[in-house]
Design an enzyme around this catalytic site. Sequence first.
Site, short mmCIF file in Angstrom:
data_model
loop_
_atom_site.label_atom_id
_atom_site.label_comp_id
_atom_site.label_asym_id
_atom_site.label_seq_id
_atom_site.Cartn_x
_atom_site.Cartn_y
_atom_site.Cartn_z
N ARG A 162 -11.35 6.29 10.22
CA ARG A 162 -10.85 4.91 10.25
C ARG A 162 -11.93 3.94 9.78
NH1 ARG A 162 -6.53 1.53 9.81
NH2 ARG A 162 -6.70 -0.26 11.19
N SER B 248 0.84 -1.20 0.00
CA SER B 248 0.00 0.00 0.00
C SER B 248 0.88 1.25 0.00
CB SER B 248 -0.94 -0.05 1.22
OG SER B 248 -1.96 0.90 1.10
N HIS C 21 -7.83 -5.66 0.30
CA HIS C 21 -6.57 -4.94 0.40
C HIS C 21 -5.74 -5.39 1.60
CE1 HIS C 21 -3.73 -1.76 -0.30
NE2 HIS C 21 -3.95 -1.22 0.88
N ASP C 22 -6.40 -5.84 2.65
CA ASP C 22 -5.71 -6.28 3.86
C ASP C 22 -4.95 -7.60 3.68
OD1 ASP C 22 -5.97 -4.28 5.67
OD2 ASP C 22 -7.66 -5.16 6.77
N ASP D 143 -8.77 -7.10 -4.09
CA ASP D 143 -8.36 -5.76 -3.66
C ASP D 143 -8.91 -4.73 -4.65
OD1 ASP D 143 -7.15 -3.43 -2.84
OD2 ASP D 143 -5.10 -4.19 -2.95
#
Length: 416
Positions: A266, A174, A396-397, A363
Site C-alpha cells: 500500500r 483508474s 492520480h488521486d 497524474d
Amino acid sequence: MEPPLLESQRASLDEKTFGTDDDARLVKRQSVELFSTENPLKLAGGQEIGPIRVAYEMYGTLSPAKDNAFFICHALTGDAHAAGRYNLEDRKPGWWDEFIGPGRGIDTDRFCVICANVLGGCQGTTGPSCIDPKTGEPYGLNFPFITIADIVHVHKELVSYLGIKKLAGAIGGSLGGMQVLEWIAQDPDAIENAIVLASAANLSAQGIAFNAVGRRAIYADPQFHNGGYYDRAEEVSVQSDHPPNAPQSTVSKTGKGPRFGLALARMIAHITYLSESSIEKKFGRRLQNSEQLAFDLMRETEFQIESYLHYQGEQFVERFDANSYLYLTKAMDYFDLAESYHGLNNALGNTSARTLVASYTTDWLFPTAQSREIVSALILAGKHASFCELESPYGHDAFLVEVQQLTELVRAFLNS
C-alpha cells in the site's frame, strides 16, 4: 439548463430515498447470488466459478421503466460503499459521498445510482477470502484467475438481475475506468453515457512494475503462507445476510496474515497516487516529532512523509485482504483493450455510448497521453467523444479529491 426528466424518471421523484441530510443518506448493503454450480461464470482464463455472491448498494429510486440506472465502477481498493452512511454514528461516509446525491455530480433526483464490489474483492463479493463451497475452506490462492472482462461480466449479470436493460450511464476512475472501457467494448449498446477518469486502455510498463513490487512485498512476508493465512477458528463473517451455504467473506480476528507485506504494498502504491508537487507542499522535508535529525537508522518515521505512508499502510491492512490485492493488481496488469479486441478502433468502434474521458495534469500513473489515445480511437470511429485534461496538484488521486471540478465537468456532459 438541465434537460427535462422522462415521465418514468419524474414518477420516481415522489419517493426520494437519498437526500442531503445525514438521516436521509442512510444506506444498506445488499447482496445477491449470481451464477451457480450448474451454471457457472466462464472466466477469460478458462476456469469457471459459481455461485458468485455480489455486494452492492443503491442510491436514489429506480424508475418504473428502469431507464435511469447509473453504475459506479470502483477503483482498486474501493468497494460498494460509495455514498451515505450505514448509521449516524459512522465516522466517514462512502468514498465518493460528495459526488453522489441530489444536485451533485451524479444527481440522484435523476438517476438511481448502483455501486457493486468487484469479483475478487473482499467487501462482500466473492473473492479469495470467501469460502469455497467445494471444500468448505477459504479459496486463498485456489481462487481462479480473473480479468477486468470477468469483473464486467459479473456487473452485467447484476444489472440484468435488477431488470435493467440499458444503463443511463457508467463512470469509473483508474481500475473503474478500465471497467467502463471494457463494458462498452464488450456490450456496445449497454450504456448511454460512459465516463472514464484517470484511466487507460492498458496499464503502462511503469504501472506493471509498481504492481509487481507490491505483490513481491506480500509474497515475501513470512505470514503469507502461500495465501493460506486465514484462521478458520477465529474468522467472522463480514456479511450477515448470506443464505445458508452461500460463499462468505471472512476476516481474521487474530490479525494474522501478511500485514507487513500488505502495508508495504500500500505504501508503494500510494506514492504513485500522489504528485511531486502535492508531496512537497504537504510534507516537504519536515520532521515528524523533532526539530533536529536523529542520526538513527532504526527510526522509521523521522520525516513527516514517512509517518504519513506508515499510517496509510496501517489503515489499509484493517480493511483489505492481501490475496484480493494480488488478484486485482494482476487483473490490471493483464488489461489490454487493443490486444483483446484486435485494435483499439475495433474495441471502441461499435459503441453507441456518448463518452467522456478526463485526465489530470499531474497524474503520472495514468498520464494524459493515454487518455488522448482512447479519445482518438473514438473520434476516428465516428463516435461521440468528449475530452478534458483537468488541472490539479493531487496526481492520480485527483478524481477522488477534486470533487467540485469533477462535478462541474460531469454535470455539463450529462446535461449537454
